[in-house]
Structures are given as C-alpha cells and as structure tokens.
Write a protein that holds these residues in place. Structure first.
Motif, PDB file in Angstrom:
ATOM      1  N   ARG A  24      14.712   9.318   7.954  1.00  0.00           N
ATOM      2  CA  ARG A  24      13.563   8.942   7.121  1.00  0.00           C
ATOM      3  C   ARG A  24      13.834   7.647   6.368  1.00  0.00           C
ATOM      4  N   ALA A  25      15.080   7.504   5.891  1.00  0.00           N
ATOM      5  CA  ALA A  25      15.422   6.271   5.184  1.00  0.00           C
ATOM      6  C   ALA A  25      15.332   5.064   6.116  1.00  0.00           C
ATOM      7  N   GLY A  26      15.779   5.269   7.378  1.00  0.00           N
ATOM      8  CA  GLY A  26      15.704   4.172   8.350  1.00  0.00           C
ATOM      9  C   GLY A  26      14.276   3.747   8.603  1.00  0.00           C
ATOM     10  N   SER A  31       9.638   0.162   7.878  1.00  0.00           N
ATOM     11  CA  SER A  31       8.182   0.177   7.767  1.00  0.00           C
ATOM     12  C   SER A  31       7.565  -1.167   7.380  1.00  0.00           C
ATOM     13  N   PRO A  32       8.168  -1.973   6.487  1.00  0.00           N
ATOM     14  CA  PRO A  32       7.534  -3.284   6.213  1.00  0.00           C
ATOM     15  C   PRO A  32       7.388  -4.141   7.458  1.00  0.00           C
ATOM     16  N   TRP A  33       8.431  -4.121   8.317  1.00  0.00           N
ATOM     17  CA  TRP A  33       8.337  -4.918   9.549  1.00  0.00           C
ATOM     18  C   TRP A  33       7.289  -4.334  10.484  1.00  0.00           C
ATOM     19  N   LEU A  34       7.275  -2.986  10.610  1.00  0.00           N
ATOM     20  CA  LEU A  34       6.303  -2.364  11.498  1.00  0.00           C
ATOM     21  C   LEU A  34       4.877  -2.644  11.038  1.00  0.00           C
ATOM     22  N   PHE A  38       2.147  -4.790  13.285  1.00  0.00           N
ATOM     23  CA  PHE A  38       0.882  -4.251  13.791  1.00  0.00           C
ATOM     24  C   PHE A  38      -0.331  -4.903  13.120  1.00  0.00           C
ATOM     25  N   VAL A  39      -0.199  -5.225  11.835  1.00  0.00           N
ATOM     26  CA  VAL A  39      -1.352  -5.783  11.106  1.00  0.00           C
ATOM     27  C   VAL A  39      -1.491  -7.277  11.352  1.00  0.00           C
ATOM     28  N   LEU A  40      -0.360  -8.011  11.361  1.00  0.00           N
ATOM     29  CA  LEU A  40      -0.428  -9.470  11.416  1.00  0.00           C
ATOM     30  C   LEU A  40      -0.175 -10.053  12.805  1.00  0.00           C
ATOM     31  N   THR A  41       0.380  -9.260  13.725  1.00  0.00           N
ATOM     32  CA  THR A  41       0.679  -9.814  15.052  1.00  0.00           C
ATOM     33  C   THR A  41      -0.053  -9.058  16.161  1.00  0.00           C
TER      34      THR A  41
END
Length: 314
Positions: A24-26, A31-34, A38-41
């Motif tokens: 979960r920590a990983g 999550s910021p990169w994911l 998905f949102v910006l690329t």
C-alpha cells in the motif's frame, strides 16, 4: 541416529500484514505519477486520437468524419511545405550539431589549464538556447542593420540595410540550423563523459603500431563511442522534429518568409490555435508521433550494425 526435521512455514494467504502495508505504501508513493500520467498524458492522447477523426473547432461539438483529416494532408501545400522544412532541418541540423559537439568534446578532453571554465562556457548556450529570450536576441542579431549585417557589410558585403538573414527566404532556414548547432552543449557533455571511458592503453598500443591520429579516431574513438553516439543521435533527432520556439519567434508566428520557417509543429499550432481546426491539428500530431516512432525504430534496427557494446561478441 539423528533426524533432520524440515520446518515448513504455513503460507499466509494474501501475504503478511507487513507485506500488505509495504504494498500500500508503494502504491501511495507511486500514485502522484500514475495520476499525472493518466490525467496529463494518456487521457489527452486518447482525446487527441478521437478528435483526429472529427471536425472540431472548439466551439461546437465534434463531428465524426472518419479519415478525412488524414487524407486532406496530402492535398495541403502548407502541410507538404512543413514536412519539407522539418525534414531538411532534421537531416542537416542534427548531424552538424553532433559533429560540433564531438569536436569540442575532443578538444576539452585534453588536459589544459582552465578546463572547467571552458567546459562551462561551451555548455552555457544549451542552458539558455531553448528559451524565448535567446531566440529574440538571435533574431535581433540577424535582422537588417543587425550586428551580423553590419559585420558582413564592413567586409565588402551588401549594405547593412539589406544584409539581414531574417527576411531572406534562402537564409532563414540556415539561420535556424545555425541556432540549433550553437546549442551543442548537452550532447557535448555526454560525448565528453564517453571519451573519459576510452582506455588510454588502446591509443598507446595503436601509436606503437604506427597508427596516425585519423586512424586512431576511426578505429578506436568512433567504435568505443558508438553507444554514446547512438544515444545522442536518438535524442537530438527526436528533439529536432519538435522544434517550435525559435521558428515561432523568428517568423513572428507566421512561418515566413515564403514558408521557409514553416516547421511541422508551428503549422500544427497555427491550424489548431489560430484557425481552430482542432481535428486537423490532432491528426497532424498523430502523424508526427507515428513518423518519430518509425524513425526511432529504424535507428534501433540500424544500430545493430554500427553500435558496439562492451562484451559484445558480434
């Protein structure tokens, strides 16, 4: 007689609590990169792919038109001009930039006083070369009555009022190629790092065998640098396809004079944000992605013939 007992730990379904906590920590750190991907690329790319099959002007709902935007390109003289200008820029500017970077890297690789200063000075243009300000300065230098026109006029050239490069269709593209060659700092640093890895014993052995400087360059330097050369060639080729800032500034966003600076990305921008033909601009963007992908694939395929890695038995 002793018996060896094998202790078999029961497997806990789903892993231990500690393992689940680390998982979960990983995901939390990832999550910021994911979210950004998905949102910006990924999201905008899929939206652009959909719009490339539509007639969309930002103000009305997109209308599906199939492949019309793609077939329209081949009948668009400005599109063909943009392909021509960008192709010349990539084919001429990229090799010249790499040659300049390699030549300066070899000069800076030799031990001399003030080496750090020279390396910083040659790298400096790459820090500011992509900015809008340097394009404005570059334009001011090459316009009529600019410093370049005054120097050529002083040495017997045409009058300074007519010797500018910016308004001459035959000189504007060479001017932009010269600007990108001037920004050789980044590949130069990579070449310099590669030169540091070439064993000096190879040059010493070649010298003992009577090999001259040219023979040592082509038989030792180039093969040993081939992975670095391939890396720089790949990056600079992709970068050259995306040139925009300098062309926009020097042509005042028009692609002129006479379409001599109508680069692909500039024409794409004009279609999308000046003429509001977002469907057509999206189709152009996807054609660019496909072309860059094909060129990258071809470079990787040809690299097997000329790139040599340590331990490679070919």
């Amino acid at each position: 007689m002793t018996a060896t007992a094998t202790i078999v730990r029961p497997r806990v379904r789903g892993g231990s609590a500690r393992a689940r906590q680390e998982t979960r920590a990983g995901y939390a750190f990832l999550s910021p990169w994911l979210i950004g991907f998905f949102v910006l690329t990924a999201g905008p790319m899929l939206a652009s792919l959909f719009l490339s099959f539509t007639d969309y002007n930002l103000f009305a709902a997109p209308e599906f038109i199939g492949f019309d935007n793609y077939t329209r390109m081949f009948n668009d003289p400005n599109f063909l001009q943009a392909v021509k200008v960008t192709g010349i820029y990539v084919l001429v500017g990229t090799p010249l930039k790499l040659l300049a970077a390699l030549a300066v890297a070899m000069l800076l690789n030799a031990p001399r006083r003030g080496q750090g200063f020279y390396r910083s000075a040659f790298y400096l243009p790459s820090l500011i070369g992509g900015s809008v300000s340097i394009a404005i300065v570059w334009k001011a230098m090459f316009i009529d009555d600019g410093i370049v026109a005054q120097i050529t006029s002083f040495f017997g050239g045409p009058p300074a009022s007519e010797a500018g490069w910016v308004g001459d269709p035959a000189r504007t593209l060479p001017l932009l190629i010269l600007l990108t060659v001037w920004q050789f700092g980044a590949p130069m640093v990579i070449f310099l790092a590669g030169l540091k890895q070439v064993p000096a014993e190879l040059y010493e052995a070649a010298s003992v065998d009577g090999a001259g400087a040219v023979r040592r360059f082509f038989s030792i330097t180039i093969p040993m640098l081939s992975p670095v050369l391939f890396f720089n060639l790949l990056l600079e080729t992709i970068h050259a396809f995306q040139v925009f800032n300098s062309a926009y500034i020097i042509s005042n966003g028009s692609g002129g004079p006479a379409g001599s600076t109508l680069f692909y990305t500039l024409y794409l921008y004009l279609r999308g944000f000046r003429d509001f033909q977002m469907g057509y601009a999206s189709a152009m963007a996807w054609v660019l992605v496909i072309v860059v992908g094909i060129v990258t694939f071809m470079l990787f395929r040809t690299s097997k013939a000329w790139v040599h890695y340590a331990g490679d038995e070919r």
